[in-house]
Design an enzyme around this catalytic site. Structure first.
Site, PDB file in Angstrom:
ATOM      1  N   CYS A   1      47.252   8.676 -20.873  1.00 28.86           N
ATOM      2  CA  CYS A   1      47.962   8.858 -22.110  1.00 28.86           C
ATOM      3  C   CYS A   1      49.018   9.982 -22.288  1.00 28.86           C
ATOM      4  O   CYS A   1      49.992   9.955 -22.947  1.00 28.86           O
ATOM      5  CB  CYS A   1      46.943   9.282 -23.417  1.00 28.86           C
ATOM      6  SG  CYS A   1      45.755  10.697 -22.705  1.00 28.86           S
TER       7      CYS A   1
ATOM      8  N   GLU B   1      42.575  10.571 -30.955  1.00 30.52           N
ATOM      9  CA  GLU B   1      43.252  10.833 -29.753  1.00 30.52           C
ATOM     10  C   GLU B   1      44.207   9.416 -29.425  1.00 30.52           C
ATOM     11  O   GLU B   1      43.632   8.747 -28.823  1.00 30.52           O
ATOM     12  CB  GLU B   1      42.342  10.944 -28.707  1.00 30.52           C
ATOM     13  CG  GLU B   1      41.406  12.206 -29.089  1.00 30.52           C
ATOM     14  CD  GLU B   1      42.098  13.745 -28.797  1.00 30.52           C
ATOM     15  OE1 GLU B   1      43.259  13.785 -28.357  1.00 30.52           O
ATOM     16  OE2 GLU B   1      41.641  14.616 -29.343  1.00 30.52           O
TER      17      GLU B   1
HETATM   18  P1  NAD Z   1      43.399   0.285 -27.523  1.00 32.52           P
HETATM   19  O1  NAD Z   1      43.837   1.158 -29.095  1.00 32.52           O
HETATM   20  O2  NAD Z   1      43.748  -1.105 -27.470  1.00 32.52           O
HETATM   21  O3  NAD Z   1      41.445   0.272 -27.414  1.00 32.52           O
HETATM   22  C1  NAD Z   1      41.002   1.232 -27.612  1.00 32.52           C
HETATM   23  C2  NAD Z   1      39.551   1.076 -27.942  1.00 32.52           C
HETATM   24  O4  NAD Z   1      39.549   0.445 -29.412  1.00 32.52           O
HETATM   25  C3  NAD Z   1      38.919  -0.067 -27.298  1.00 32.52           C
HETATM   26  O5  NAD Z   1      37.558   0.225 -26.956  1.00 32.52           O
HETATM   27  C4  NAD Z   1      38.794  -1.099 -28.224  1.00 32.52           C
HETATM   28  O6  NAD Z   1      37.442  -2.078 -27.986  1.00 32.52           O
HETATM   29  C5  NAD Z   1      38.796  -0.591 -29.432  1.00 32.52           C
HETATM   30  N1  NAD Z   1      39.475  -1.452 -30.484  1.00 32.52           N
HETATM   31  C6  NAD Z   1      40.076  -2.270 -30.489  1.00 32.52           C
HETATM   32  N2  NAD Z   1      40.614  -2.984 -31.649  1.00 32.52           N
HETATM   33  C7  NAD Z   1      39.761  -2.143 -32.434  1.00 32.52           C
HETATM   34  C8  NAD Z   1      39.738  -1.961 -33.799  1.00 32.52           C
HETATM   35  N3  NAD Z   1      40.177  -3.091 -34.826  1.00 32.52           N
HETATM   36  N4  NAD Z   1      38.878  -1.195 -34.506  1.00 32.52           N
HETATM   37  C9  NAD Z   1      38.066  -0.217 -33.798  1.00 32.52           C
HETATM   38  N5  NAD Z   1      38.242  -0.334 -32.440  1.00 32.52           N
HETATM   39  C10 NAD Z   1      39.018  -1.255 -31.816  1.00 32.52           C
HETATM   40  O7  NAD Z   1      43.807   1.311 -26.430  1.00 32.52           O
HETATM   41  P2  NAD Z   1      43.634   0.998 -24.835  1.00 32.52           P
HETATM   42  O8  NAD Z   1      44.623  -0.039 -24.329  1.00 32.52           O
HETATM   43  O9  NAD Z   1      42.121   0.708 -24.465  1.00 32.52           O
HETATM   44  O10 NAD Z   1      44.316   2.454 -24.284  1.00 32.52           O
HETATM   45  C11 NAD Z   1      45.490   2.753 -24.132  1.00 32.52           C
HETATM   46  C12 NAD Z   1      45.924   3.739 -25.173  1.00 32.52           C
HETATM   47  O11 NAD Z   1      45.075   4.689 -25.367  1.00 32.52           O
HETATM   48  C13 NAD Z   1      47.302   4.040 -24.753  1.00 32.52           C
HETATM   49  O12 NAD Z   1      48.025   4.204 -25.959  1.00 32.52           O
HETATM   50  C14 NAD Z   1      46.963   5.623 -24.637  1.00 32.52           C
HETATM   51  O13 NAD Z   1      48.100   6.407 -24.761  1.00 32.52           O
HETATM   52  C15 NAD Z   1      45.948   5.932 -25.365  1.00 32.52           C
HETATM   53  N6  NAD Z   1      44.831   6.992 -24.796  1.00 32.52           N
HETATM   54  C16 NAD Z   1      45.139   8.206 -25.541  1.00 32.52           C
HETATM   55  C17 NAD Z   1      44.311   9.207 -25.067  1.00 32.52           C
HETATM   56  C18 NAD Z   1      44.477  10.690 -25.527  1.00 32.52           C
HETATM   57  O14 NAD Z   1      43.594  11.351 -25.274  1.00 32.52           O
HETATM   58  N7  NAD Z   1      45.210  11.017 -26.620  1.00 32.52           N
HETATM   59  C19 NAD Z   1      43.741   9.125 -23.934  1.00 32.52           C
HETATM   60  C20 NAD Z   1      43.611   7.799 -23.172  1.00 32.52           C
HETATM   61  C21 NAD Z   1      44.693   6.775 -23.828  1.00 32.52           C
END
Ligand code: NAD
Length: 485
Positions: A262, A228
């Site tokens: 998002c 997502e």
């Molecule tokens: P992010 O990708 O920075 O982090 C998300 C999660 O991934 C965190 O828990 C983080 O600890 C983990 N993470 C970081 N590096 C990782 C790695 N190398 N391997 C595995 N996990 C890792 O995103 P964010 O800043 O927390 O959230 C914002 C983003 O999320 C925006 O791009 C937004 O559009 C998206 N988002 C999408 C949805 C959806 O339903 N499509 C919903 C909410 C947010």
């Protein structure tokens, strides 16, 4: 190493009291192997506990999330972190009995009198990596669907919501045996290690960049993923749009959670002649909802200093490259020390190579791009990565159909913003760079189930005719099947 005691199992913890993810996975796998098709009653009972986990602790959940944000609108949290979660848990609980039932599938004539069915079966252990922007909802909606489908669940919340993550870990330990549902705390390192575990299914909600890394990590285990992700979701204002009606809806979608959603409309495509009216109406609508931004408890803060600085830099970069900056509210600059409630900014005269048009914005900035023909607006969208959401505002049904038919996005709301994501019966998910797979409602149950196809052969059947040695009878039969089936 200390030892934490639960009813049935013992889980090791590190010096910070955190449970070891790999160990929990082993425990959950063993528990799953001992009960591979949990009864409807036991699934309902788990969902009752998930419901209680939220319902009994509403205030603590809101306080923790608000602390993590440095101030988050309570009403927004009530809607998105409590109501949506509780109603989804209720729906899964109510419907799982029906969804669990094997479904008969039509059997073609030449395979009769055998019969065919699909048997929904849990996958095993589902991992869920959660972002910070809706920390409770995005931890627990996938969990509810996975539990309804009979799985075990491990959740890795974001390091950017430490208060909520810790609370959720404590509540999970109170309401669940870790063999059923467990929360793994920690930072990016722990998230990375989590993504590398051999889950039976992995859900990742977060950015496209990290999503790619998660997909690679999961691929090593051939773990199926639901990704997502994010991206730049456009809003098209049609020629036929009633701006007085649409501007408040668009402004609401953009400013809810201060744009940290998002599916927030990222930028607006507006007929060139209507840009000035659009800017006036959207500004008025924003100010009607939020007469002020600084200190306004109903307006959410930006999650961190780093994110706040990034948004300011996006504005500065656009301005330096010639964009016109329209700041809403009196607070042109940061109003109070320690506060990250950011007044919205409209950006005009932006170009595609500005950072604000290359990155997902994820904050209260709205680039307004003029277009001359609808084809031009559609081409602009199609030249970019597939968006998670698309919004269309207008009255002209043919234009609406044209946009729906000639763009591809994760989902669409027509004449409003965000709401398709809240409709539990619609599958929610992206496409291409905005994600893979979908969940919500029955689609969640299906995402975390194996729909096992079963063909039952009848005692008396004609399949012996397909066995060698082959002769005239086989040739006649094959000829008949080729022509008639
Ligand atoms: P992010 O990708 O920075 O982090 C998300 C999660 O991934 C965190 O828990 C983080 O600890 C983990 N993470 C970081 N590096 C990782 C790695 N190398 N391997 C595995 N996990 C890792 O995103 P964010 O800043 O927390 O959230 C914002 C983003 O999320 C925006 O791009 C937004 O559009 C998206 N988002 C999408 C949805 C959806 O339903 N499509 C919903 C909410 C947010």
């Amino acid at each position: 190493m200390q030892v934490q005691k639960f009813d049935y199992v013992v889980v090791g913890t590190d010096s910070a009291g955190r449970v070891a993810a790999a160990e929990v996975l082993d425990i959950q796998r063993a528990a799953f192997a001992a009960d591979m098709l949990p009864s409807a009653a036991s699934r309902r009972e788990r969902l009752d506990r998930l419901y209680a986990l939220v319902a009994d602790n509403e205030q603590a959940i809101l306080d923790a999330i608000s602390a993590d944000f440095g101030g988050r609108a309570r009403q927004e949290m009530v809607l998105t972190e409590l109501f949506i979660v509780l109603s989804a848990v209720r729906q899964q609980r109510r419907k799982l009995g029906r969804w669990m039932r094997p479904r008969r599938v039509a059997t073609p004539l030449h395979m009769l009198p055998g019969s065919s069915e699909l048997m929904p079966q849990p996958l095993g252990v589902v991992g869920n990596i959660v972002p910070w922007n809706y920390p409770c909802q995005l931890a627990l909606l996938p969990a509810a669907a996975a539990l309804a489908a009979g799985n075990r669940v491990m959740i890795k919340p974001s390091e950017l919501t430490p208060a909520f993550s810790h609370l959720l870990a404590q509540l999970a330990a109170q309401y669940f045996n870790p063999a059923e549902l467990a929360v793994i705390e920690g930072g990016v390192e722990e998230s990375r290690a989590f993504a590398a575990l051999p889950f039976d299914h992995l859900v990742f909600t977060g950015s496209t960049t990290v999503g790619r890394q998660v997909a690679i990590a999961a691929a090593h285990n051939l773990t199926p993923v639901t990704l997502e992700l994010g991206g730049k979701s456009p809003a098209i204002i049609d020629e036929s749009c009633d701006l007085a009606e649409s501007a408040p809806r668009l402004a609401f979608g953009k400013l809810f959670n201060a744009g940290q959603t998002c599916v927030a409309p990222d930028y607006a495509l507006v007929p060139r002649a209507r840009v000035a009216d659009f800017v006036r109406e959207v500004s008025a609508a924003a100010l009607a909802m939020y007469p002020q931004f600084a200190g306004n408890q109903q307006y959410t803060s930006i999650i961190s200093e780093r994110h706040y600085a990034r948004l300011q830099q996006l504005v500065r970069d656009a301005q330096e490259q010639g964009a016109t900056v329209v700041r809403l509210g009196a607070e042109a600059e940061r109003p109070h020390d320690g506060e990250r409630r950011m007044a919205p900014v409209l950006l005009l005269d932006v170009t595609p190579d500005m950072a604000v048009m290359r990155e997902e914005i994820f904050g209260p900035l709205l680039p307004v791009l003029p277009y001359d023909t609808l084809q031009q607006a559609i081409a602009f969208i199609n030249e970019r990565e597939r968006p998670l959401a698309l919004y269309w505002f207008g009255r002209d049904r043919r234009n609406c159909q044209q946009v729906l038919g000639s763009t591809i996005s994760g989902g669409v709301t027509v004449n409003d913003a965000l709401w398709h994501a809240a409709q539990e019966n619609l599958p929610f998910g992206g496409v291409g760079a905005s994600g893979t797979g979908a969940y919500h409602g029955e689609h969640g149950f299906l995402a975390f189930s194996k729909q096992k196809p079963i063909y039952r052969q009848a005692r008396l059947n004609g399949f012996g005719l397909f066995r060698p040695p082959y002769g005239r009878v086989f040739d006649t039969l094959a000829d008949f099947l080729k022509r008639h089936m």
